[in-house]
Design a protein around this motif. Structure first.
Motif, mmCIF file in Angstrom:
data_model
loop_
_atom_site.group_PDB
_atom_site.id
_atom_site.type_symbol
_atom_site.label_atom_id
_atom_site.label_comp_id
_atom_site.label_asym_id
_atom_site.label_seq_id
_atom_site.Cartn_x
_atom_site.Cartn_y
_atom_site.Cartn_z
ATOM 1 N N SER A 19 2.334 7.511 10.136
ATOM 2 C CA SER A 19 2.485 6.504 11.184
ATOM 3 C C SER A 19 1.692 5.259 10.839
ATOM 4 C CB SER A 19 2.014 7.046 12.533
ATOM 5 O OG SER A 19 0.614 7.246 12.530
ATOM 6 N N GLN A 20 2.117 4.156 11.433
ATOM 7 C CA GLN A 20 1.438 2.880 11.239
ATOM 8 C C GLN A 20 1.675 2.030 12.480
ATOM 9 O OE1 GLN A 20 -0.399 1.652 8.307
ATOM 10 N NE2 GLN A 20 -1.002 0.388 10.046
ATOM 11 N N VAL A 54 3.493 0.485 3.007
ATOM 12 C CA VAL A 54 3.067 -0.473 4.020
ATOM 13 C C VAL A 54 2.867 -1.802 3.308
ATOM 14 C CG1 VAL A 54 1.283 -1.092 5.697
ATOM 15 C CG2 VAL A 54 1.996 1.305 5.453
ATOM 16 N N ARG A 67 0.839 -1.188 0.000
ATOM 17 C CA ARG A 67 0.000 0.000 0.000
ATOM 18 C C ARG A 67 0.880 1.245 0.000
ATOM 19 N NH1 ARG A 67 -2.327 1.667 4.949
ATOM 20 N NH2 ARG A 67 -1.823 -0.392 5.767
ATOM 21 N N LEU A 121 2.506 -1.314 13.886
ATOM 22 C CA LEU A 121 3.123 -2.564 13.450
ATOM 23 C C LEU A 121 3.130 -3.503 14.644
ATOM 24 C CD1 LEU A 121 6.248 -1.177 11.534
ATOM 25 C CD2 LEU A 121 4.013 -1.786 10.582
ATOM 26 N N THR A 174 1.475 5.284 0.574
ATOM 27 C CA THR A 174 0.973 6.215 1.580
ATOM 28 C C THR A 174 0.979 7.624 0.998
ATOM 29 O OG1 THR A 174 3.129 6.747 2.533
ATOM 30 C CG2 THR A 174 2.032 4.745 3.351
ATOM 31 N N TRP A 219 2.605 -6.690 9.643
ATOM 32 C CA TRP A 219 2.849 -5.690 8.605
ATOM 33 C C TRP A 219 4.281 -5.172 8.688
ATOM 34 C CZ3 TRP A 219 -2.041 -2.074 8.651
ATOM 35 C CH2 TRP A 219 -3.164 -2.830 8.281
ATOM 36 N N MET A 250 6.800 -1.731 7.185
ATOM 37 C CA MET A 250 6.772 -0.403 6.570
ATOM 38 C C MET A 250 8.147 -0.161 5.969
ATOM 39 S SD MET A 250 5.315 3.197 8.026
ATOM 40 C CE MET A 250 6.611 3.778 9.088
ATOM 41 N N GLU A 262 1.668 -5.732 3.553
ATOM 42 C CA GLU A 262 0.860 -6.707 4.284
ATOM 43 C C GLU A 262 1.126 -8.076 3.668
ATOM 44 O OE1 GLU A 262 -3.288 -5.500 4.498
ATOM 45 O OE2 GLU A 262 -2.670 -3.393 4.380
#
Length: 187
Positions: free
Chosen positions: A98-99, A13, A4, A101, A6, A107, A109, A15
């Motif tokens: 931000s994510q 990101v 994905r 994890l 961003t 996931w 990044m 997955e």
């Protein structure tokens, strides 16, 4: 795997596809050809692992002369992972992403070179892993203040546990002489 994009160019990101059965689970944490086919063409030269307790915040770190792209993930626990575009002249300069994890979501990044990176631990402990595109150079490490109001990161904690270096890090505008420059062909 699903990759994905961003709002920050180059920040991705990932997955992975998880295979579960009665014995547990399996997934590929890295497969060079599949990642390249999906657009992540970085070559990695060093892997790192850090273990931290709840409330520890590490960052926002970067190298200037030996910039590192990082493919980050969590092997145990959970972190709030952040990157900030610090490339002077970039259309997204000073913006952050931000994510969450975790060992639950698996996931990853990708943080490109030219971005400052940091994370804070939101679980009791966390084992954080990262693959780097350049070697660590001790004399070339820099930090930006985690709570710089001009960046405005919405951290999930008010009083983190910091290293002395991170607590004393300059604000983004104070570090201008030590920031990378953006080129129009950068991602």
């Amino acid at each position: 795997m699903k990759i994905r994009k961003t709002a920050l160019p180059g920040v991705l990101v990932i997955e992975p596809q998880i295979y579960k059965d009665s014995r547990g689970l399996f997934f590929e944490s890295y497969h060079q050809e599949r990642y390249r086919e999906a657009g992540l063409r970085a070559s990695f030269v060093q892997d790192n692992v850090s273990h931290s307790d709840k409330g520890v915040l590490r960052g926002l770190h970067y190298q200037l002369l030996h910039p590192q792209g990082k493919l980050v993930s969590v092997a145990a626990g959970e972190v709030f992972d952040v990157c900030v575009d610090i490339r002077q002249g970039s259309p997204t300069f000073g913006r952050w992403f931000s994510q969450i994890l975790s060992a639950q979501n698996h996931w990853q990044m990708f943080v490109p070179a030219g971005f400052a990176h940091g994370f804070c631990v939101t679980s009791e402990t966390a084992m954080f892993t990262y693959k780097c595109t350049n070697f660590y150079a001790p004399g070339d490490e820099y930090s930006i203040r985690w709570d710089d109001p001009t960046i405005g990161i919405d951290w999930p904690l008010d009083v983190p546990l910091l290293s002395g270096k991170d607590a004393e890090a300059p604000l983004l505008h104070e570090a201008k002489a030590q920031l990378p420059s953006w080129r129009s062909n950068d991602t």
